[in-house]
Design an enzyme around this catalytic site. Sequence first.
Site, PDB file in Angstrom:
ATOM      1  CD  GLN A 186      -2.696   1.103   2.604  1.00  0.00           C
ATOM      2  OE1 GLN A 186      -3.618   0.301   2.576  1.00  0.00           O
ATOM      3  NE2 GLN A 186      -2.488   1.885   3.639  1.00  0.00           N
ATOM      4  N   GLY A 187       0.751   2.074  -1.032  1.00  0.00           N
ATOM      5  CA  GLY A 187       1.533   3.296  -1.145  1.00  0.00           C
ATOM      6  C   GLY A 187       0.712   4.515  -0.773  1.00  0.00           C
ATOM      7  CE1 TYR A 188      -3.987   4.304  -0.530  1.00  0.00           C
ATOM      8  CE2 TYR A 188      -5.006   4.456   1.628  1.00  0.00           C
ATOM      9  CZ  TYR A 188      -5.116   4.196   0.284  1.00  0.00           C
ATOM     10  OH  TYR A 188      -6.318   3.817  -0.253  1.00  0.00           O
ATOM     11  CD  GLU A 229      -5.867  -0.046   7.150  1.00  0.00           C
ATOM     12  OE1 GLU A 229      -4.656  -0.275   7.144  1.00  0.00           O
ATOM     13  OE2 GLU A 229      -6.340   1.101   7.046  1.00  0.00           O
ATOM     14  CB  SER A 235      -1.443   9.132  15.281  1.00  0.00           C
ATOM     15  OG  SER A 235      -2.193  10.286  14.953  1.00  0.00           O
ATOM     16  CD  GLU A 248      -1.848  11.876  19.094  1.00  0.00           C
ATOM     17  OE1 GLU A 248      -1.209  11.850  20.150  1.00  0.00           O
ATOM     18  OE2 GLU A 248      -1.702  11.018  18.197  1.00  0.00           O
TER      19      GLU A 248
END
Length: 408
Positions: free
Chosen positions: A134-136, A253, A388, A390
């Site tokens: 996955q290239g995010y 996901e 994260s 947050e």
Amino acid sequence: MDFAFGAEAEELRARARSWLTAHLTGPYARAVGLGGPGSEHQEVAARRAWERELGRGGWIGTGWDLPAGAYGQQRLSLTGQVVWAEEYAALRAPGRVGHIGENLLAPTLIAYGTPQQQARFLPGIALGEELWCQGYSEPGAGSDLAGVRTAAVRDPADGLYRVTGQKIWTSLAQDADWCFVLARTEAGSRRHHGLSFLLVRMDQPGRIEVRPIRQMSGTAEFNEVFLDGAVATEVVGGEGQGWTVAMGLLALERGVSTLVQQIGFAAELERVIRAYAASPAPDPVVREHLVRQWAELRVMRWNALRTLGARGPQGAQGAEGDPGAPSVAKLLWGGWHRRLGELAVAVRGAAATAGPGLWAQGAPYELGLDEEQRLFLFTRADTIYGGSDEIQRNIIAERVLGLPKEPR
């Protein structure tokens, strides 16, 4: 809610257990219990072959929203998927190297891809023959995904895109055949506008470079990926629709895989509890924390089952689902697993700070970690990667509670 499984599910459980027991032999037996988070470097060749074994058995893509057997896969209900996942984890079958293709890309292609794209890529995933990454995330655009700067320019001569930029924290990039890349295809666009979801083959010497990122645990599960004019053969969902496709993928996901993860957590917790029971002077405060960990793990399981029950028949996030559920799940397990790592070393006491073979004459520094030490070090990242804490709290506040967005 009734979390018990019926007779049909238990029949599937017996069949799944029988198949796994019969096939986890020979070269695959060496990979049993290996290749999980923090240990992706273990027995890669055997686990890649195991992926093809799963494909031959029809165990890949069992939850895809397609007719049974469309690409050789079995079709399981949501309950059936949970049962299979539980048995897979209970027998400590090898860590999957194909889960990104099966659980992220394939459902995305089914939802947003063309029939031609589905026919090209789904068979390779279903048979365990093509692996994906996955290239995010990028430097400066991790949890804030809308800030990606990787650019793709469409070549009018052949209609293909040339992709240039850098991705980071890319799991399995060193072994993957393909990567789905979120890139900016509209020059001068900002935030979530002008993005496209591209499919890029990894075997492009001189155009793609993969550099493993060595972590403080001594292993390198993640990678930097540098793209220098790499060719993208397909765009999914149409040019400029990358944000919609990317968000649709992220909603997938944390589904059934969350329950698999929890079974692994239970095994780790049991190991820490056994170490506590064997300690010469058990600390009652540590004991209280272990009891709390056990109770919280049960709550996580019930929450995951409740969330899956609120989704569609195959467990996909639909309009009727809770938009904050993935963020709640991530907050729960990220903090829980990190605390478990802390407890693992607390139980060991001073012995947890040392390890065998830390130094060798004339050799580079190496960490001689045991499982508890590796658990402690790797779980420091659990509240950061995959979004994260947050960011997850912002999602819940803005999308579920309707609170105003943070000023930028």
